[in-house]
Design a protein around this motif. Structure first.
Motif, PDB file in Angstrom:
ATOM      1  N   VAL A   1       0.829  -1.215   0.000  1.00  0.00           N
ATOM      2  CA  VAL A   1       0.000   0.000   0.000  1.00  0.00           C
ATOM      3  C   VAL A   1       0.861   1.263   0.000  1.00  0.00           C
ATOM      4  N   GLY A   2       2.100   1.137  -0.470  1.00  0.00           N
ATOM      5  CA  GLY A   2       2.917   2.311  -0.723  1.00  0.00           C
ATOM      6  C   GLY A   2       3.979   2.627   0.293  1.00  0.00           C
ATOM      7  N   ALA A   3       3.948   2.001   1.489  1.00  0.00           N
ATOM      8  CA  ALA A   3       4.946   2.268   2.517  1.00  0.00           C
ATOM      9  C   ALA A   3       6.015   1.166   2.475  1.00  0.00           C
ATOM     10  N   ASN A   4       6.795   1.042   3.533  1.00  0.00           N
ATOM     11  CA  ASN A   4       7.796  -0.014   3.605  1.00  0.00           C
ATOM     12  C   ASN A   4       7.785  -0.610   5.006  1.00  0.00           C
ATOM     13  N   SER A   5       7.468  -1.879   5.100  1.00  0.00           N
ATOM     14  CA  SER A   5       7.299  -2.523   6.401  1.00  0.00           C
ATOM     15  C   SER A   5       8.615  -2.647   7.163  1.00  0.00           C
ATOM     16  N   TYR A   6       9.703  -2.884   6.448  1.00  0.00           N
ATOM     17  CA  TYR A   6      10.998  -3.077   7.116  1.00  0.00           C
ATOM     18  C   TYR A   6      11.429  -1.821   7.857  1.00  0.00           C
ATOM     19  N   ILE A   7      11.461  -0.697   7.152  1.00  0.00           N
ATOM     20  CA  ILE A   7      11.980   0.528   7.768  1.00  0.00           C
ATOM     21  C   ILE A   7      10.980   1.098   8.761  1.00  0.00           C
ATOM     22  N   TRP A   8       9.671   0.892   8.500  1.00  0.00           N
ATOM     23  CA  TRP A   8       8.697   1.429   9.454  1.00  0.00           C
ATOM     24  C   TRP A   8       8.788   0.710  10.788  1.00  0.00           C
ATOM     25  N   LYS A   9       8.966  -0.605  10.792  1.00  0.00           N
ATOM     26  CA  LYS A   9       9.089  -1.328  12.062  1.00  0.00           C
ATOM     27  C   LYS A   9      10.324  -0.862  12.819  1.00  0.00           C
ATOM     28  N   LYS A  10      11.421  -0.615  12.093  1.00  0.00           N
ATOM     29  CA  LYS A  10      12.630  -0.098  12.737  1.00  0.00           C
ATOM     30  C   LYS A  10      12.353   1.265  13.358  1.00  0.00           C
ATOM     31  N   ARG A  11      11.680   2.132  12.600  1.00  0.00           N
ATOM     32  CA  ARG A  11      11.344   3.456  13.128  1.00  0.00           C
ATOM     33  C   ARG A  11      10.501   3.328  14.387  1.00  0.00           C
ATOM     34  N   HIS A  12       9.463   2.514  14.297  1.00  0.00           N
ATOM     35  CA  HIS A  12       8.468   2.481  15.356  1.00  0.00           C
ATOM     36  C   HIS A  12       8.993   1.849  16.640  1.00  0.00           C
ATOM     37  N   ILE A  13       9.683   0.719  16.528  1.00  0.00           N
ATOM     38  CA  ILE A  13      10.145  -0.002  17.707  1.00  0.00           C
ATOM     39  C   ILE A  13      11.444   0.583  18.254  1.00  0.00           C
ATOM     40  N   ALA A  14      12.449   0.723  17.384  1.00  0.00           N
ATOM     41  CA  ALA A  14      13.788   1.108  17.841  1.00  0.00           C
ATOM     42  C   ALA A  14      13.959   2.607  18.008  1.00  0.00           C
ATOM     43  N   SER A  15      13.048   3.378  17.473  1.00  0.00           N
ATOM     44  CA  SER A  15      13.179   4.839  17.558  1.00  0.00           C
ATOM     45  C   SER A  15      12.050   5.453  18.378  1.00  0.00           C
ATOM     46  N   HIS A  16      10.813   5.325  17.876  1.00  0.00           N
ATOM     47  CA  HIS A  16       9.704   5.983  18.560  1.00  0.00           C
ATOM     48  C   HIS A  16       9.423   5.385  19.932  1.00  0.00           C
ATOM     49  N   HIS A  17       9.311   4.071  20.014  1.00  0.00           N
ATOM     50  CA  HIS A  17       9.020   3.459  21.311  1.00  0.00           C
ATOM     51  C   HIS A  17      10.209   3.540  22.251  1.00  0.00           C
ATOM     52  N   ALA A  18      11.399   3.498  21.700  1.00  0.00           N
ATOM     53  CA  ALA A  18      12.596   3.552  22.545  1.00  0.00           C
ATOM     54  C   ALA A  18      12.818   4.944  23.125  1.00  0.00           C
ATOM     55  N   TYR A  19      12.564   5.994  22.327  1.00  0.00           N
ATOM     56  CA  TYR A  19      12.862   7.364  22.765  1.00  0.00           C
ATOM     57  C   TYR A  19      11.767   8.347  22.339  1.00  0.00           C
TER      58      TYR A  19
END
Length: 363
Positions: A110-128
């Motif tokens: 649907v136009g996004a990217n699951s690999y990089i979004w999971k990295k963003r969400h878990i390792a970046s947003h949830h972490a900090y």
């Protein structure tokens, strides 16, 4: 660069362990297996998206049906994100991680990217969350200033006057700029938290993007005689609709003047312990009805998600009751606003940042 570290507090660790025990007991006492409802959506929502696409093509000679179908696809896209993609990233839909991974991969179609979004969400947003330079969700674009203690420059001084023109382009930026920059720009936050990205993921990202635009634009034009103008216009309206709908749900949860934007010290230390940080930077929404619970993935209970991301949103109502009671008992920060109040507060944040209100006070 060394990753940020939370303030170490034995007392706060004990507090969180106590809260976690209460939450675990509360959820364990719920006899109904509510995860089945999310699993049903994992089948139903993608079928709705595909069905709308097929309906648009079948009725392509009627412009208004074609456009309306694509607009509804935009709404469905956001529902897929709220109910499925977000939960799959936390492995909350199925017990089997591979099945969750399959659901997560819907994002690629649907136009996004699951690999990089999971990295963003878990390792970046949830972490900090709400930490400048580490939370990708508040990463500065140059047009809008979200961090209160950074001085507004240039066009940012007028952001409260034009933000409504920028926000509808949210998903355009995501598809055409953000994903590519996160894969190829070495200065991006995601590379600080994850390091180098495998070449195969870069190839897959480009391939999925090309496939997305092939079925969204090329197929209707080549095989269903849809004019280029209609194909592009309907797709454009789909993404604008999805952008507005997504931000309507997501903006009221973190970037508000009532929430903290903690500064790192010289040793990259944060001023709060982990539990206090989550409570200081996140707020809930007081709206709670059937639509929010069953359609919008209970995003109104966002504090529960940040404290207990391993639980499905189907249990957030009870978990939030435990959190609110515990916060009152121990004097912890817990914030909840009506959705339109929260949206107004976000606009206030943009206005204050444009006028450097916080910056001046700090100086």
């Amino acid at each position: 660069m060394e990753k940020p570290s939370y303030l170490k507090s034995t007392e706060d660790t004990k507090l969180f362990n106590e809260l976690r025990k209460k939450v675990n007991q509360r959820v364990e006492n719920i006899s109904e297996n509510r995860d089945i409802y999310v699993q049903i959506k994992a089948v139903l929502l993608p079928l709705v998206y595909i069905g709308l696409y097929a309906f648009a093509l079948i009725n392509s000679e009627k412009s208004w049906i074609y456009i309306l179908s694509f607009i509804l696809m935009g709404i469905t896209l956001v529902l897929i994100y709220l109910n499925l993609i977000h939960e799959a990233a936390h492995n909350n839909i199925f017990k089997n991680k591979k099945l969750n991974g399959m659901v997560l991969q819907i994002f690629d179609f649907v136009g996004a990217n699951s690999y990089i979004w999971k990295k963003r969400h878990i390792a970046s947003h949830h972490a900090y969350p709400n930490v400048d330079g580490w939370d990708t969700d508040i990463e500065q674009s140059g047009l809008l200033l979200i961090i209160p203690w950074i001085k507004a420059k240039g066009i940012q001084k007028y952001q409260h006057l034009f933000f409504f023109l920028v926000y509808p382009l949210y998903l355009f930026n995501w598809m055409f700029i953000r994903d590519f920059r996160d894969f190829f720009d070495n200065n991006r936050v995601i590379l600080k938290t994850q390091g180098a990205i495998p070449v195969v993921e870069k190839v897959k990202m480009v391939a999925y993007k090309l496939f997305y635009f092939f079925y969204q634009i090329v197929v209707p034009v080549l095989f269903f005689k849809v004019s280029i103008g209609l194909a592009l216009g309907a797709w454009f309206l789909q993404i604008i609709t999805a952008s507005i709908f997504a931000l309507f749900v997501l903006l009221p949860l973190h970037p508000l003047p009532d929430n903290a934007f903690p500064k790192l010290d010289k040793e990259n230390g944060l001023p709060f312990s982990w539990i206090r940080h989550q409570l200081e930077v996140t707020n809930d929404l007081s709206n709670n009805n059937w639509l929010i619970r069953n359609v919008l993935g209970n995003f109104n209970f966002h504090v529960a998600h940040h404290l207990f991301p391993n639980y499905s949103y189907m249990y957030y109502n009870e978990i939030t009751e435990e959190i609110e009671e515990f916060a009152k008992e121990h004097g912890l920060a817990y914030k909840r606003f009506p959705i339109f109040t929260a949206l107004g507060k976000h606009v206030d944040l943009l206005r204050q940042n444009a006028n450097n209100a916080y910056y001046i006070l700090e100086e």
